[in-house]
Motif scaffolding. Sequence first.
Motif, PDB file in Angstrom:
ATOM      1  N   SER A 150       6.195   7.071 -46.868  1.00  0.00           N
ATOM      2  CA  SER A 150       5.236   5.997 -46.573  1.00  0.00           C
ATOM      3  C   SER A 150       5.169   5.670 -45.086  1.00  0.00           C
ATOM      4  O   SER A 150       4.123   5.220 -44.601  1.00  0.00           O
ATOM      5  N   GLU A 151       6.253   5.892 -44.348  1.00  0.00           N
ATOM      6  CA  GLU A 151       6.263   5.608 -42.915  1.00  0.00           C
ATOM      7  C   GLU A 151       6.199   6.884 -42.078  1.00  0.00           C
ATOM      8  O   GLU A 151       6.322   6.831 -40.851  1.00  0.00           O
ATOM      9  N   ALA A 152       5.990   8.027 -42.716  1.00  0.00           N
ATOM     10  CA  ALA A 152       5.919   9.290 -42.000  1.00  0.00           C
ATOM     11  C   ALA A 152       4.547   9.494 -41.376  1.00  0.00           C
ATOM     12  O   ALA A 152       3.579   8.799 -41.714  1.00  0.00           O
ATOM     13  N   LEU A 153       4.467  10.435 -40.434  1.00  0.00           N
ATOM     14  CA  LEU A 153       3.206  10.897 -39.832  1.00  0.00           C
ATOM     15  C   LEU A 153       2.538   9.828 -38.981  1.00  0.00           C
ATOM     16  O   LEU A 153       1.320   9.841 -38.791  1.00  0.00           O
ATOM     17  N   LYS A 154       3.326   8.900 -38.436  1.00  0.00           N
ATOM     18  CA  LYS A 154       2.770   7.859 -37.584  1.00  0.00           C
ATOM     19  C   LYS A 154       2.943   8.168 -36.105  1.00  0.00           C
ATOM     20  O   LYS A 154       2.681   7.329 -35.255  1.00  0.00           O
ATOM     21  N   GLY A 155       3.396   9.375 -35.761  1.00  0.00           N
ATOM     22  CA  GLY A 155       3.543   9.759 -34.375  1.00  0.00           C
ATOM     23  C   GLY A 155       4.490   8.838 -33.635  1.00  0.00           C
ATOM     24  O   GLY A 155       5.540   8.452 -34.153  1.00  0.00           O
ATOM     25  N   ASP A 156       4.098   8.452 -32.406  1.00  0.00           N
ATOM     26  CA  ASP A 156       4.991   7.597 -31.620  1.00  0.00           C
ATOM     27  C   ASP A 156       4.978   6.155 -32.116  1.00  0.00           C
ATOM     28  O   ASP A 156       5.639   5.299 -31.538  1.00  0.00           O
ATOM     29  N   GLY A 157       4.262   5.895 -33.221  1.00  0.00           N
ATOM     30  CA  GLY A 157       4.299   4.565 -33.813  1.00  0.00           C
ATOM     31  C   GLY A 157       5.572   4.297 -34.591  1.00  0.00           C
ATOM     32  O   GLY A 157       5.906   3.137 -34.858  1.00  0.00           O
ATOM     33  N   ASN A 158       6.288   5.358 -34.954  1.00  0.00           N
ATOM     34  CA  ASN A 158       7.533   5.175 -35.709  1.00  0.00           C
ATOM     35  C   ASN A 158       8.332   6.461 -35.678  1.00  0.00           C
ATOM     36  O   ASN A 158       8.026   7.410 -36.396  1.00  0.00           O
ATOM     37  N   PHE A 159       9.363   6.495 -34.840  1.00  0.00           N
ATOM     38  CA  PHE A 159      10.240   7.665 -34.759  1.00  0.00           C
ATOM     39  C   PHE A 159      11.402   7.593 -35.747  1.00  0.00           C
ATOM     40  O   PHE A 159      12.199   8.518 -35.828  1.00  0.00           O
ATOM     41  N   SER A 160      11.501   6.477 -36.477  1.00  0.00           N
ATOM     42  CA  SER A 160      12.628   6.296 -37.402  1.00  0.00           C
ATOM     43  C   SER A 160      12.121   5.870 -38.779  1.00  0.00           C
ATOM     44  O   SER A 160      12.460   4.784 -39.269  1.00  0.00           O
ATOM     45  N   PRO A 161      11.315   6.682 -39.414  1.00  0.00           N
ATOM     46  CA  PRO A 161      10.759   6.281 -40.712  1.00  0.00           C
ATOM     47  C   PRO A 161      11.834   6.197 -41.778  1.00  0.00           C
ATOM     48  O   PRO A 161      12.793   6.966 -41.781  1.00  0.00           O
ATOM     49  N   LYS A 162      11.647   5.271 -42.703  1.00  0.00           N
ATOM     50  CA  LYS A 162      12.576   5.175 -43.823  1.00  0.00           C
ATOM     51  C   LYS A 162      12.386   6.362 -44.749  1.00  0.00           C
ATOM     52  O   LYS A 162      11.343   7.027 -44.762  1.00  0.00           O
ATOM     53  N   TYR A 163      13.415   6.635 -45.551  1.00  0.00           N
ATOM     54  CA  TYR A 163      13.328   7.629 -46.618  1.00  0.00           C
ATOM     55  C   TYR A 163      12.923   6.878 -47.891  1.00  0.00           C
ATOM     56  O   TYR A 163      13.643   6.004 -48.358  1.00  0.00           O
ATOM     57  N   ASP A 164      11.769   7.218 -48.443  1.00  0.00           N
ATOM     58  CA  ASP A 164      11.358   6.607 -49.704  1.00  0.00           C
ATOM     59  C   ASP A 164      12.134   7.232 -50.862  1.00  0.00           C
ATOM     60  O   ASP A 164      12.529   8.408 -50.804  1.00  0.00           O
ATOM     61  N   THR A 165      12.328   6.472 -51.918  1.00  0.00           N
ATOM     62  CA  THR A 165      12.984   7.027 -53.093  1.00  0.00           C
ATOM     63  C   THR A 165      12.071   8.058 -53.750  1.00  0.00           C
ATOM     64  O   THR A 165      10.839   7.945 -53.700  1.00  0.00           O
ATOM     65  N   GLN A 166      12.673   9.046 -54.376  1.00  0.00           N
ATOM     66  CA  GLN A 166      11.867  10.069 -55.028  1.00  0.00           C
ATOM     67  C   GLN A 166      10.994   9.459 -56.123  1.00  0.00           C
ATOM     68  O   GLN A 166       9.835   9.865 -56.296  1.00  0.00           O
ATOM     69  N   GLN A 167      11.500   8.491 -56.848  1.00  0.00           N
ATOM     70  CA  GLN A 167      10.716   7.864 -57.904  1.00  0.00           C
ATOM     71  C   GLN A 167       9.456   7.218 -57.336  1.00  0.00           C
ATOM     72  O   GLN A 167       8.360   7.382 -57.884  1.00  0.00           O
ATOM     73  N   SER A 168       9.577   6.496 -56.231  1.00  0.00           N
ATOM     74  CA  SER A 168       8.407   5.837 -55.643  1.00  0.00           C
ATOM     75  C   SER A 168       7.437   6.869 -55.080  1.00  0.00           C
ATOM     76  O   SER A 168       6.211   6.668 -55.121  1.00  0.00           O
ATOM     77  N   ILE A 169       7.952   7.970 -54.558  1.00  0.00           N
ATOM     78  CA  ILE A 169       7.089   9.041 -54.051  1.00  0.00           C
ATOM     79  C   ILE A 169       6.280   9.635 -55.195  1.00  0.00           C
ATOM     80  O   ILE A 169       5.059   9.829 -55.084  1.00  0.00           O
ATOM     81  N   TYR A 170       6.941   9.931 -56.301  1.00  0.00           N
ATOM     82  CA  TYR A 170       6.233  10.479 -57.460  1.00  0.00           C
ATOM     83  C   TYR A 170       5.130   9.532 -57.934  1.00  0.00           C
ATOM     84  O   TYR A 170       4.005   9.966 -58.231  1.00  0.00           O
ATOM     85  N   THR A 171       5.443   8.243 -58.003  1.00  0.00           N
ATOM     86  CA  THR A 171       4.448   7.272 -58.446  1.00  0.00           C
ATOM     87  C   THR A 171       3.215   7.317 -57.554  1.00  0.00           C
ATOM     88  O   THR A 171       2.076   7.314 -58.029  1.00  0.00           O
ATOM     89  N   ASP A 172       3.435   7.382 -56.250  1.00  0.00           N
ATOM     90  CA  ASP A 172       2.307   7.393 -55.326  1.00  0.00           C
ATOM     91  C   ASP A 172       1.574   8.731 -55.350  1.00  0.00           C
ATOM     92  O   ASP A 172       0.343   8.762 -55.211  1.00  0.00           O
ATOM     93  N   LEU A 173       2.281   9.824 -55.528  1.00  0.00           N
ATOM     94  CA  LEU A 173       1.623  11.129 -55.575  1.00  0.00           C
ATOM     95  C   LEU A 173       0.697  11.246 -56.785  1.00  0.00           C
ATOM     96  O   LEU A 173      -0.405  11.797 -56.687  1.00  0.00           O
ATOM     97  N   PHE A 174       1.135  10.746 -57.932  1.00  0.00           N
ATOM     98  CA  PHE A 174       0.248  10.732 -59.097  1.00  0.00           C
ATOM     99  C   PHE A 174      -1.031   9.964 -58.773  1.00  0.00           C
ATOM    100  O   PHE A 174      -2.142  10.404 -59.114  1.00  0.00           O
ATOM    101  N   LYS A 175      -0.877   8.806 -58.141  1.00  0.00           N
ATOM    102  CA  LYS A 175      -2.030   7.989 -57.770  1.00  0.00           C
ATOM    103  C   LYS A 175      -2.941   8.744 -56.799  1.00  0.00           C
ATOM    104  O   LYS A 175      -4.177   8.787 -56.987  1.00  0.00           O
TER     105      LYS A 175
END
Length: 481
Positions: A150-175
């Motif tokens: 969720s915080e990835a691919l923001k370039g110099d806006g965020n060099f330290s993105p959090k790691y999302d849980t796999q469960q939350s990633i799956y939920t969003d990918l289905f969506k």
Amino acid sequence: MKKILGLLIGSVMLLSACDPSDFGDTNINPTAVSSVPNKALLTNSLQTLPGTAFPGTAGNRHSADMYVQHISEGPYPGASLYSFRNFDWALHYTGPLYNLKTIIDNATEGNALAEAGVNGSKDNQIAVARILKAYYFWWLTDRYGDIPYSEALKGDGNFSPKYDTQQSIYTDLFKELKEAAAQIKTAETGVKGDQLFDGDMAKWKMFANTTRLFMSLRLMKNDNAKGRAEMADALASGVISSNAENMYYRFLSNDPNNFNPWYDNYTVSLRNDYAISKTMTDYMAPKNDPRLRVYGEVLAGQVVGLTYGSNTATNIPGSFSRIGDKFRGAGSPALIYSYAQVLFTMAEAAKQGWIAGGDGVAATHYADAIKASFETYGVYDAATYATYMAQASVVYNPANGLERIMTQKWVHLYLNGYESWTDWRRTGFPVLAAAPNGNQPNIPRRMGYPTNEGSINGASYKEAVARQGADDLNTRMWWDK
């Protein structure tokens, strides 16, 4: 356009989870890249499609093929001995994923790089980029577990993105997949630069739905109700329904920058690094499986498997069968999704009670899946198929039905190691023994994070490891627990 262009485009735009110093002179103002249209970004994103044996080092490309013992290594045993613990993801984040985000941004903003006449309908550009972006993230989370999302691919806006849980990633990918498929406008101009489906938007819808179908099975252990619901919705929305709809990535025999990677290894580099494994030949040969002569090189009338997981190097020409000609021509296509794979999924679903019919329906789908597999590899005829299916070691048996389904699916998925590795982790089938000379006693269940993550994104990395488990090859990710 060469594959490297897409990686350079992504690199100058910065990987969210990478130290900017890692890129040296490529860490420049992203506005310097101002003249690459969306169609070129899409082409480059497709040229690193997971499942096509590109990109990355040999260990990165083929480790999953080793884990499930589709292939063995000859002169330089490494991946088959579980020698690689940490696997880089920079090529994916800085290349295709950032390119796909840029496609979405360009089309959303309506700038010249997304001009519809050159790149296709803007809605279709966004939809395809969302589908493909979800596909990449699905592949990454199935390798590592929790990842920057969720915080990835923001370039110099965020060099330290959090790691999302796999469960939350799956939920969003289905969506994302469902919404993107609904966003497609089949009456409008298809996307340009699409070397996968040549701008056919109906096929992109089917790709998204079929992806959701296969994703749903991952939820068998930990989110059964959602898995069943997602499967039902994917089937109702339309998945692959015949071999005519099989989906291939097509390499180019007249373009050295787009040769099949197996061709690069065997023919261009004149190497003999890989062979069909003895695990495969020991299963297929006693059954007179006609696919075996397609899967492996025929030597003196037979396919000779190479022992899996040995630390003894061997490179004697003619002592083992390399991968078959069908897979290693300059323009040999890579099979991404197939009808047989869908049928095996339906057989498992019936066996597990996710769809109606129980063992009777499971047996029908199982038999049809093997037939479709024979047809896919060009070895089907009615008599050969009937003889094969009549064998006691092949015919569906309710007592060991899941094992039969998954083992035959493993055979069908030859060289699609990542998908087969996921099936093995989910179900325990086929039954495989770990490499006898491996650097650890167990077949890996995940891949370790890039080696520099602990230093460049330390807090997020440590939080993910504390939540998920040790950053090694044996920790089970969320859907595998």
